[in-house]
Design an enzyme around this catalytic site. Structure first.
Site, PDB file in Angstrom:
ATOM      1  N   PRO A  11       0.790  -1.229   0.000  1.00  0.00           N
ATOM      2  CA  PRO A  11       0.000   0.000   0.000  1.00  0.00           C
ATOM      3  C   PRO A  11       0.826   1.286   0.000  1.00  0.00           C
ATOM      4  O   PRO A  11       1.825   1.394   0.710  1.00  0.00           O
ATOM      5  CB  PRO A  11      -0.832  -0.104   1.281  1.00  0.00           C
ATOM      6  CG  PRO A  11      -0.134  -1.109   2.128  1.00  0.00           C
ATOM      7  CD  PRO A  11       0.508  -2.072   1.168  1.00  0.00           C
ATOM      8  N   ASN A  12       0.351   2.214  -0.801  1.00  0.00           N
ATOM      9  CA  ASN A  12       0.886   3.571  -0.943  1.00  0.00           C
ATOM     10  C   ASN A  12       2.164   3.640  -1.778  1.00  0.00           C
ATOM     11  O   ASN A  12       2.615   4.740  -2.099  1.00  0.00           O
ATOM     12  CB  ASN A  12       1.106   4.251   0.425  1.00  0.00           C
ATOM     13  CG  ASN A  12      -0.195   4.489   1.135  1.00  0.00           C
ATOM     14  OD1 ASN A  12      -1.106   5.090   0.566  1.00  0.00           O
ATOM     15  ND2 ASN A  12      -0.328   4.008   2.349  1.00  0.00           N
ATOM     16  N   ARG A  19       5.631  12.341  -3.076  1.00  0.00           N
ATOM     17  CA  ARG A  19       5.823  12.917  -1.736  1.00  0.00           C
ATOM     18  C   ARG A  19       6.990  12.211  -1.052  1.00  0.00           C
ATOM     19  O   ARG A  19       7.374  11.118  -1.453  1.00  0.00           O
ATOM     20  CB  ARG A  19       4.568  12.721  -0.868  1.00  0.00           C
ATOM     21  CG  ARG A  19       3.430  13.629  -1.233  1.00  0.00           C
ATOM     22  CD  ARG A  19       2.306  13.495  -0.219  1.00  0.00           C
ATOM     23  NE  ARG A  19       1.521  12.284  -0.442  1.00  0.00           N
ATOM     24  CZ  ARG A  19       1.246  11.373   0.498  1.00  0.00           C
ATOM     25  NH1 ARG A  19       1.685  11.505   1.727  1.00  0.00           N
ATOM     26  NH2 ARG A  19       0.512  10.320   0.221  1.00  0.00           N
ATOM     27  N   TYR A  24      11.846   8.122   0.536  1.00  0.00           N
ATOM     28  CA  TYR A  24      11.633   7.023  -0.406  1.00  0.00           C
ATOM     29  C   TYR A  24      12.314   7.217  -1.758  1.00  0.00           C
ATOM     30  O   TYR A  24      12.218   6.347  -2.621  1.00  0.00           O
ATOM     31  CB  TYR A  24      10.130   6.803  -0.609  1.00  0.00           C
ATOM     32  CG  TYR A  24       9.429   6.427   0.675  1.00  0.00           C
ATOM     33  CD1 TYR A  24       9.765   5.264   1.357  1.00  0.00           C
ATOM     34  CD2 TYR A  24       8.440   7.241   1.226  1.00  0.00           C
ATOM     35  CE1 TYR A  24       9.162   4.914   2.548  1.00  0.00           C
ATOM     36  CE2 TYR A  24       7.812   6.901   2.421  1.00  0.00           C
ATOM     37  CZ  TYR A  24       8.181   5.743   3.070  1.00  0.00           C
ATOM     38  OH  TYR A  24       7.576   5.396   4.250  1.00  0.00           O
ATOM     39  N   ASN A  75       7.896  -5.898  -0.878  1.00  0.00           N
ATOM     40  CA  ASN A  75       7.850  -4.750   0.025  1.00  0.00           C
ATOM     41  C   ASN A  75       6.385  -4.624   0.412  1.00  0.00           C
ATOM     42  O   ASN A  75       5.579  -4.060  -0.339  1.00  0.00           O
ATOM     43  CB  ASN A  75       8.354  -3.481  -0.669  1.00  0.00           C
ATOM     44  CG  ASN A  75       8.369  -2.296   0.279  1.00  0.00           C
ATOM     45  OD1 ASN A  75       7.809  -2.357   1.380  1.00  0.00           O
ATOM     46  ND2 ASN A  75       9.004  -1.214  -0.140  1.00  0.00           N
ATOM     47  N   ALA A  78       3.218  -0.834   4.739  1.00  0.00           N
ATOM     48  CA  ALA A  78       2.667  -0.795   6.107  1.00  0.00           C
ATOM     49  C   ALA A  78       2.139  -2.155   6.568  1.00  0.00           C
ATOM     50  O   ALA A  78       2.140  -2.447   7.779  1.00  0.00           O
ATOM     51  CB  ALA A  78       1.561   0.254   6.184  1.00  0.00           C
ATOM     52  N   ASP A  88       0.394 -15.451   7.319  1.00  0.00           N
ATOM     53  CA  ASP A  88      -0.203 -16.784   7.142  1.00  0.00           C
ATOM     54  C   ASP A  88      -0.090 -17.265   5.699  1.00  0.00           C
ATOM     55  O   ASP A  88       0.122 -18.457   5.444  1.00  0.00           O
ATOM     56  CB  ASP A  88      -1.660 -16.782   7.591  1.00  0.00           C
ATOM     57  CG  ASP A  88      -1.805 -16.712   9.109  1.00  0.00           C
ATOM     58  OD1 ASP A  88      -0.793 -16.925   9.815  1.00  0.00           O
ATOM     59  OD2 ASP A  88      -2.917 -16.435   9.590  1.00  0.00           O
ATOM     60  N   GLU A  99      12.292 -10.050   1.897  1.00  0.00           N
ATOM     61  CA  GLU A  99      11.585  -8.823   2.304  1.00  0.00           C
ATOM     62  C   GLU A  99      12.482  -7.613   2.016  1.00  0.00           C
ATOM     63  O   GLU A  99      13.663  -7.630   2.367  1.00  0.00           O
ATOM     64  CB  GLU A  99      11.287  -8.929   3.803  1.00  0.00           C
ATOM     65  CG  GLU A  99      10.635  -7.691   4.392  1.00  0.00           C
ATOM     66  CD  GLU A  99      10.408  -7.834   5.906  1.00  0.00           C
ATOM     67  OE1 GLU A  99      10.516  -8.963   6.459  1.00  0.00           O
ATOM     68  OE2 GLU A  99      10.125  -6.794   6.535  1.00  0.00           O
ATOM     69  N   HIS A 101      12.694  -3.174   2.010  1.00  0.00           N
ATOM     70  CA  HIS A 101      12.144  -1.843   2.309  1.00  0.00           C
ATOM     71  C   HIS A 101      13.069  -0.793   1.727  1.00  0.00           C
ATOM     72  O   HIS A 101      14.302  -0.929   1.822  1.00  0.00           O
ATOM     73  CB  HIS A 101      11.997  -1.625   3.813  1.00  0.00           C
ATOM     74  CG  HIS A 101      11.067  -2.619   4.434  1.00  0.00           C
ATOM     75  ND1 HIS A 101       9.706  -2.533   4.280  1.00  0.00           N
ATOM     76  CD2 HIS A 101      11.315  -3.752   5.116  1.00  0.00           C
ATOM     77  CE1 HIS A 101       9.154  -3.569   4.884  1.00  0.00           C
ATOM     78  NE2 HIS A 101      10.097  -4.325   5.397  1.00  0.00           N
ATOM     79  N   LEU A 102      12.489   0.233   1.148  1.00  0.00           N
ATOM     80  CA  LEU A 102      13.291   1.326   0.595  1.00  0.00           C
ATOM     81  C   LEU A 102      14.053   2.054   1.691  1.00  0.00           C
ATOM     82  O   LEU A 102      15.241   2.352   1.558  1.00  0.00           O
ATOM     83  CB  LEU A 102      12.377   2.315  -0.142  1.00  0.00           C
ATOM     84  CG  LEU A 102      11.729   1.780  -1.429  1.00  0.00           C
ATOM     85  CD1 LEU A 102      10.517   2.622  -1.794  1.00  0.00           C
ATOM     86  CD2 LEU A 102      12.729   1.768  -2.571  1.00  0.00           C
ATOM     87  N   ARG A 108      13.690   4.698  11.983  1.00  0.00           N
ATOM     88  CA  ARG A 108      12.417   5.433  11.954  1.00  0.00           C
ATOM     89  C   ARG A 108      11.576   5.095  13.191  1.00  0.00           C
ATOM     90  O   ARG A 108      12.112   4.599  14.182  1.00  0.00           O
ATOM     91  CB  ARG A 108      11.684   5.127  10.632  1.00  0.00           C
ATOM     92  CG  ARG A 108      12.539   5.474   9.404  1.00  0.00           C
ATOM     93  CD  ARG A 108      11.806   5.215   8.114  1.00  0.00           C
ATOM     94  NE  ARG A 108      10.618   6.054   8.002  1.00  0.00           N
ATOM     95  CZ  ARG A 108       9.638   5.835   7.121  1.00  0.00           C
ATOM     96  NH1 ARG A 108       9.733   4.812   6.282  1.00  0.00           N
ATOM     97  NH2 ARG A 108       8.591   6.634   7.080  1.00  0.00           N
ATOM     98  N   ARG A 112       7.719   0.712  13.170  1.00  0.00           N
ATOM     99  CA  ARG A 112       8.247   0.134  11.916  1.00  0.00           C
ATOM    100  C   ARG A 112       9.348  -0.896  12.171  1.00  0.00           C
ATOM    101  O   ARG A 112       9.858  -1.517  11.248  1.00  0.00           O
ATOM    102  CB  ARG A 112       8.801   1.236  11.001  1.00  0.00           C
ATOM    103  CG  ARG A 112       7.747   2.221  10.542  1.00  0.00           C
ATOM    104  CD  ARG A 112       8.309   3.198   9.523  1.00  0.00           C
ATOM    105  NE  ARG A 112       7.501   4.401   9.484  1.00  0.00           N
ATOM    106  CZ  ARG A 112       6.394   4.555   8.776  1.00  0.00           C
ATOM    107  NH1 ARG A 112       5.950   3.584   8.030  1.00  0.00           N
ATOM    108  NH2 ARG A 112       5.708   5.695   8.814  1.00  0.00           N
TER     109      ARG A 112
HETATM  110  O1  CA2 Z   1      10.629   1.771   3.470  1.00  0.00           O
HETATM  111  C1  CA2 Z   1       9.757   1.096   2.922  1.00  0.00           C
HETATM  112  O2  CA2 Z   1       9.879   0.605   1.807  1.00  0.00           O
HETATM  113  C2  CA2 Z   1       8.420   0.890   3.643  1.00  0.00           C
HETATM  114  O3  CA2 Z   1       7.994  -0.437   3.396  1.00  0.00           O
HETATM  115  C3  CA2 Z   1       7.463   1.901   3.028  1.00  0.00           C
HETATM  116  C4  CA2 Z   1       6.091   1.936   3.714  1.00  0.00           C
HETATM  117  C5  CA2 Z   1       6.237   2.041   5.230  1.00  0.00           C
HETATM  118  O4  CA2 Z   1       4.953   1.925   5.831  1.00  0.00           O
HETATM  119  C6  CA2 Z   1       7.159   0.976   5.792  1.00  0.00           C
HETATM  120  O5  CA2 Z   1       7.280   1.175   7.178  1.00  0.00           O
HETATM  121  C7  CA2 Z   1       8.535   1.064   5.148  1.00  0.00           C
HETATM  122  C8  CA2 Z   1       5.268   3.138   3.223  1.00  0.00           C
HETATM  123  C9  CA2 Z   1       5.144   3.270   1.747  1.00  0.00           C
HETATM  124  C10 CA2 Z   1       4.549   4.602   1.449  1.00  0.00           C
HETATM  125  O6  CA2 Z   1       5.131   5.086   0.268  1.00  0.00           O
HETATM  126  C11 CA2 Z   1       4.932   6.377  -0.061  1.00  0.00           C
HETATM  127  C12 CA2 Z   1       5.745   6.882  -1.035  1.00  0.00           C
HETATM  128  C13 CA2 Z   1       5.629   8.191  -1.420  1.00  0.00           C
HETATM  129  C14 CA2 Z   1       4.669   9.001  -0.864  1.00  0.00           C
HETATM  130  C15 CA2 Z   1       3.852   8.488   0.103  1.00  0.00           C
HETATM  131  C16 CA2 Z   1       3.958   7.193   0.505  1.00  0.00           C
END
Ligand code: CA2
Length: 149
Positions: A11-12, A19, A24, A75, A78, A88, A99, A101-102, A108, A112
């Site tokens: 998600p996201n 943003r 990221y 990835n 959240a 599961d 796994e 994460h960027l 952080r 997280r």
């Molecule tokens: O660091 C990562 O890749 C995360 O998986 C990114 C997730 C965050 O909830 C994890 O804790 C770490 C969030 C992705 C949201 O991505 C956005 C990118 C640009 C603008 C808004 C959100």
């Protein structure tokens, strides 16, 4: 036959590049997916990328992946920190997964720091930006090459 890797983004991550570039990076999801396809091709592998904001979509992909793919790079965004359903799904998935994460989630907020899927993963990469996906593809190739079956 070239290994076929499923790359899942949660998600996201479709908002990449719009943003929070300081966290990221500036690349869009399209840029990231192109980078993954190029990295896979350089390694002599294939990859298919899928992003969803819905937990059930990701669970569905994990459930059916073994019919088509050799490994998964995820990835879960959240959902990493919250999803028993994704945990599961991986528990019954026969494929190795990594796994990614960027951002460096350990630098952080404390919420997280906990992942519900790390204990099932072959390994975890975080904090390397998009390069983490390329490193995960390299690691996956080694893992699949060293399989005994
Ligand atoms: O660091 C990562 O890749 C995360 O998986 C990114 C997730 C965050 O909830 C994890 O804790 C770490 C969030 C992705 C949201 O991505 C956005 C990118 C640009 C603008 C808004 C959100």
């Amino acid at each position: 036959m070239a290994y076929n890797i499923l790359i899942l983004n949660g998600p996201n991550l479709n908002m990449l590049g719009t943003r929070e570039p300081e966290i990221y990076g500036a690349q869009t999801l399209d840029d990231l997916e192109n980078y993954c396809r190029e990295s896979a091709a350089t390694l002599g592998m294939k990859c298919t990328c899928f992003q969803s904001n819905l937990e059930g979509d990701l669970v569905g992909k994990i459930q059916t992946a073994a019919a088509e793919f050799d490994g998964i790079i995820i990835n879960a965004a959240a959902y990493t920190h919250t999803s028993v359903a994704i945990h599961d799904a991986f528990k019954t998935c026969p494929l190795p997964f990594i796994e990614v994460h960027l951002s460096n989630v350990y630098a952080r907020e404390e919420f997280r720091h906990k992942s519900l899927i790390s204990s099932l993963a072959k390994g975890v990469l975080c904090g390397f930006g998009q390069m983490g996906y390329s490193l995960a593809l390299q690691a996956m190739k080694e893992i699949l090459n060293s399989r005994e079956d």
